[in-house]
Motif scaffolding. Sequence first.
Motif, mmCIF file in Angstrom:
data_model
loop_
_atom_site.group_PDB
_atom_site.id
_atom_site.type_symbol
_atom_site.label_atom_id
_atom_site.label_comp_id
_atom_site.label_asym_id
_atom_site.label_seq_id
_atom_site.Cartn_x
_atom_site.Cartn_y
_atom_site.Cartn_z
ATOM 1 N N SER A 185 0.646 -37.817 -6.397
ATOM 2 C CA SER A 185 0.054 -38.515 -7.553
ATOM 3 C C SER A 185 -0.776 -37.539 -8.379
ATOM 4 C CB SER A 185 -0.799 -39.697 -7.092
ATOM 5 O OG SER A 185 -1.748 -39.296 -6.133
ATOM 6 N N LEU A 186 -0.214 -37.118 -9.477
ATOM 7 C CA LEU A 186 -0.866 -36.177 -10.387
ATOM 8 C C LEU A 186 -0.866 -36.766 -11.792
ATOM 9 C CD1 LEU A 186 0.844 -32.826 -9.296
ATOM 10 C CD2 LEU A 186 -1.379 -33.704 -8.575
ATOM 11 N N TRP A 187 -1.952 -36.536 -12.516
ATOM 12 C CA TRP A 187 -2.023 -36.913 -13.918
ATOM 13 C C TRP A 187 -2.185 -35.653 -14.744
ATOM 14 C CZ3 TRP A 187 -5.990 -41.529 -14.276
ATOM 15 C CH2 TRP A 187 -5.396 -42.680 -13.749
ATOM 16 N N SER A 188 -1.629 -35.672 -15.935
ATOM 17 C CA SER A 188 -1.796 -34.554 -16.861
ATOM 18 C C SER A 188 -3.274 -34.434 -17.225
ATOM 19 C CB SER A 188 -0.969 -34.778 -18.126
ATOM 20 O OG SER A 188 -1.525 -35.857 -18.875
ATOM 21 N N TRP A 189 -3.656 -33.308 -17.752
ATOM 22 C CA TRP A 189 -5.062 -33.132 -18.128
ATOM 23 C C TRP A 189 -5.461 -34.134 -19.216
ATOM 24 C CZ3 TRP A 189 -6.694 -31.768 -23.005
ATOM 25 C CH2 TRP A 189 -5.728 -31.266 -23.875
ATOM 26 N N GLN A 190 -4.503 -34.473 -20.116
ATOM 27 C CA GLN A 190 -4.815 -35.418 -21.182
ATOM 28 C C GLN A 190 -5.116 -36.817 -20.625
ATOM 29 O OE1 GLN A 190 -2.037 -33.452 -21.063
ATOM 30 N NE2 GLN A 190 -1.394 -32.819 -23.116
ATOM 31 N N GLU A 191 -4.251 -37.295 -19.700
ATOM 32 C CA GLU A 191 -4.467 -38.610 -19.098
ATOM 33 C C GLU A 191 -5.767 -38.622 -18.298
ATOM 34 O OE1 GLU A 191 -2.788 -41.532 -19.512
ATOM 35 O OE2 GLU A 191 -1.790 -40.368 -21.076
ATOM 36 N N THR A 192 -6.052 -37.522 -17.644
ATOM 37 C CA THR A 192 -7.275 -37.415 -16.844
ATOM 38 C C THR A 192 -8.514 -37.521 -17.722
ATOM 39 O OG1 THR A 192 -6.107 -36.035 -15.238
ATOM 40 C CG2 THR A 192 -8.520 -35.948 -15.219
ATOM 41 N N ILE A 193 -8.517 -36.794 -18.829
ATOM 42 C CA ILE A 193 -9.680 -36.816 -19.736
ATOM 43 C C ILE A 193 -9.859 -38.222 -20.313
ATOM 44 C CG2 ILE A 193 -10.603 -35.921 -21.922
ATOM 45 C CD1 ILE A 193 -10.787 -33.988 -19.493
ATOM 46 N N LYS A 194 -8.748 -38.874 -20.704
ATOM 47 C CA LYS A 194 -8.847 -40.246 -21.220
ATOM 48 C C LYS A 194 -9.486 -41.169 -20.192
ATOM 49 C CE LYS A 194 -4.644 -39.996 -23.981
ATOM 50 N NZ LYS A 194 -3.259 -40.484 -24.053
ATOM 51 N N ALA A 195 -9.084 -41.041 -18.933
ATOM 52 C CA ALA A 195 -9.633 -41.897 -17.871
ATOM 53 C C ALA A 195 -11.106 -41.596 -17.612
ATOM 54 C CB ALA A 195 -8.823 -41.722 -16.590
ATOM 55 N N VAL A 196 -11.497 -40.331 -17.701
ATOM 56 C CA VAL A 196 -12.908 -39.960 -17.513
ATOM 57 C C VAL A 196 -13.748 -40.549 -18.640
ATOM 58 C CG1 VAL A 196 -14.547 -38.017 -17.529
ATOM 59 C CG2 VAL A 196 -12.443 -37.857 -16.182
ATOM 60 N N VAL A 197 -13.304 -40.378 -19.866
ATOM 61 C CA VAL A 197 -14.036 -40.884 -21.027
ATOM 62 C C VAL A 197 -14.122 -42.417 -20.978
ATOM 63 C CG1 VAL A 197 -13.999 -41.078 -23.548
ATOM 64 C CG2 VAL A 197 -13.553 -38.872 -22.460
ATOM 65 N N ALA A 198 -13.056 -43.080 -20.515
ATOM 66 C CA ALA A 198 -13.054 -44.543 -20.416
ATOM 67 C C ALA A 198 -13.827 -45.032 -19.189
ATOM 68 C CB ALA A 198 -11.624 -45.054 -20.373
ATOM 69 N N ASP A 199 -14.331 -44.116 -18.373
ATOM 70 C CA ASP A 199 -15.113 -44.435 -17.176
ATOM 71 C C ASP A 199 -14.307 -45.246 -16.152
ATOM 72 O OD1 ASP A 199 -17.502 -44.080 -15.751
ATOM 73 O OD2 ASP A 199 -18.199 -46.094 -16.295
ATOM 74 N N ARG A 200 -12.993 -44.947 -16.045
ATOM 75 C CA ARG A 200 -12.135 -45.614 -15.059
ATOM 76 C C ARG A 200 -12.038 -44.833 -13.761
ATOM 77 N NH1 ARG A 200 -6.542 -46.148 -17.102
ATOM 78 N NH2 ARG A 200 -7.046 -44.135 -17.979
ATOM 79 N N VAL A 201 -12.495 -43.566 -13.786
ATOM 80 C CA VAL A 201 -12.389 -42.694 -12.618
ATOM 81 C C VAL A 201 -13.698 -41.949 -12.385
ATOM 82 C CG1 VAL A 201 -9.904 -42.329 -12.941
ATOM 83 C CG2 VAL A 201 -11.517 -40.720 -13.957
ATOM 84 N N THR A 202 -13.816 -41.439 -11.177
ATOM 85 C CA THR A 202 -14.939 -40.573 -10.822
ATOM 86 C C THR A 202 -14.382 -39.169 -10.624
ATOM 87 O OG1 THR A 202 -16.041 -42.383 -9.686
ATOM 88 C CG2 THR A 202 -16.746 -40.153 -9.099
ATOM 89 N N VAL A 203 -15.025 -38.187 -11.200
ATOM 90 C CA VAL A 203 -14.591 -36.804 -11.019
ATOM 91 C C VAL A 203 -15.091 -36.327 -9.658
ATOM 92 C CG1 VAL A 203 -14.741 -34.443 -11.886
ATOM 93 C CG2 VAL A 203 -14.585 -36.357 -13.500
ATOM 94 N N VAL A 204 -14.173 -35.877 -8.828
ATOM 95 C CA VAL A 204 -14.504 -35.447 -7.471
ATOM 96 C C VAL A 204 -14.595 -33.924 -7.394
ATOM 97 C CG1 VAL A 204 -13.740 -35.484 -5.057
ATOM 98 C CG2 VAL A 204 -13.387 -37.491 -6.518
ATOM 99 N N SER A 205 -13.706 -33.254 -8.110
ATOM 100 C CA SER A 205 -13.682 -31.795 -8.109
ATOM 101 C C SER A 205 -13.200 -31.318 -9.476
ATOM 102 C CB SER A 205 -12.755 -31.292 -7.004
ATOM 103 O OG SER A 205 -12.838 -29.899 -6.875
ATOM 104 N N GLU A 206 -13.549 -30.088 -9.817
ATOM 105 C CA GLU A 206 -13.215 -29.568 -11.146
ATOM 106 C C GLU A 206 -12.623 -28.165 -11.064
ATOM 107 O OE1 GLU A 206 -16.904 -31.585 -13.590
ATOM 108 O OE2 GLU A 206 -17.281 -29.746 -12.448
ATOM 109 N N TYR A 207 -11.816 -27.856 -12.078
ATOM 110 C CA TYR A 207 -11.337 -26.487 -12.260
ATOM 111 C C TYR A 207 -12.462 -25.674 -12.889
ATOM 112 C CZ TYR A 207 -6.492 -28.182 -11.706
ATOM 113 O OH TYR A 207 -5.328 -28.725 -11.237
ATOM 114 N N ASP A 208 -12.277 -24.380 -12.974
ATOM 115 C CA ASP A 208 -13.252 -23.519 -13.656
ATOM 116 C C ASP A 208 -13.045 -23.508 -15.168
ATOM 117 O OD1 ASP A 208 -14.557 -22.767 -11.324
ATOM 118 O OD2 ASP A 208 -13.197 -21.085 -10.972
#
Length: 186
Positions: free
Chosen positions: A25-48
């Motif tokens: 289960s992978l999401w593109s960076w675009q879908e991920t950012i949309k979900a973060v901004v919409a507050d539907r997900v919690t960021v667990v780890s990040e790239y540099d």
Amino acid sequence: MVAFDSHPALVLNADFRPLSYFPLSLWSWQETIKAVVADRVTVVSEYDRLIHSPRRTMRLPSVISLKEYVPTARRPAFTRFNVFLRDRFSCQYCGEPFPTHDLTFDHVIPRSRGGSTTWENVVTACSPCNLRKGSHLPREVGLVLLSRPDQPSTYELQENGRAFPPNYLHQSWRDFLYWDSELEPF
């Protein structure tokens, strides 16, 4: 922005297990950012890597967790791929593993003899074993099924999928994909 295409996020359910192991289960960076901004997900780890908008700069998420639990389907779809996954990409007659392009779908009771296309009558077979069996029952040509075909649960397919990791795994994903594997002593 094409540089971010190689930075998908691993998507975890609210229980911190991947939504799917195979395919992962992978999401593109675009879908991920949309979900973060919409507050539907919690960021667990990040790239540099950083991503910038007119009002905000943030690190690109590498692992995210859904805030609401998504129940998994109780009955997996009957597809060629899921049959291969149930059978662990191995011929159910000779036991040898094969890449998907070298596997076939075999009706244990041939359709010409009234066999149906169901979980309980279809197995993974290599081409030589499938050709040997042809329109016969396995015992008529000296073949023995290694395991009785049945409908797997979604959980069983997920567990089987864990044995076949994708070609690329980011370091930040490993703790969530193999959290119950045996640890090496140090």
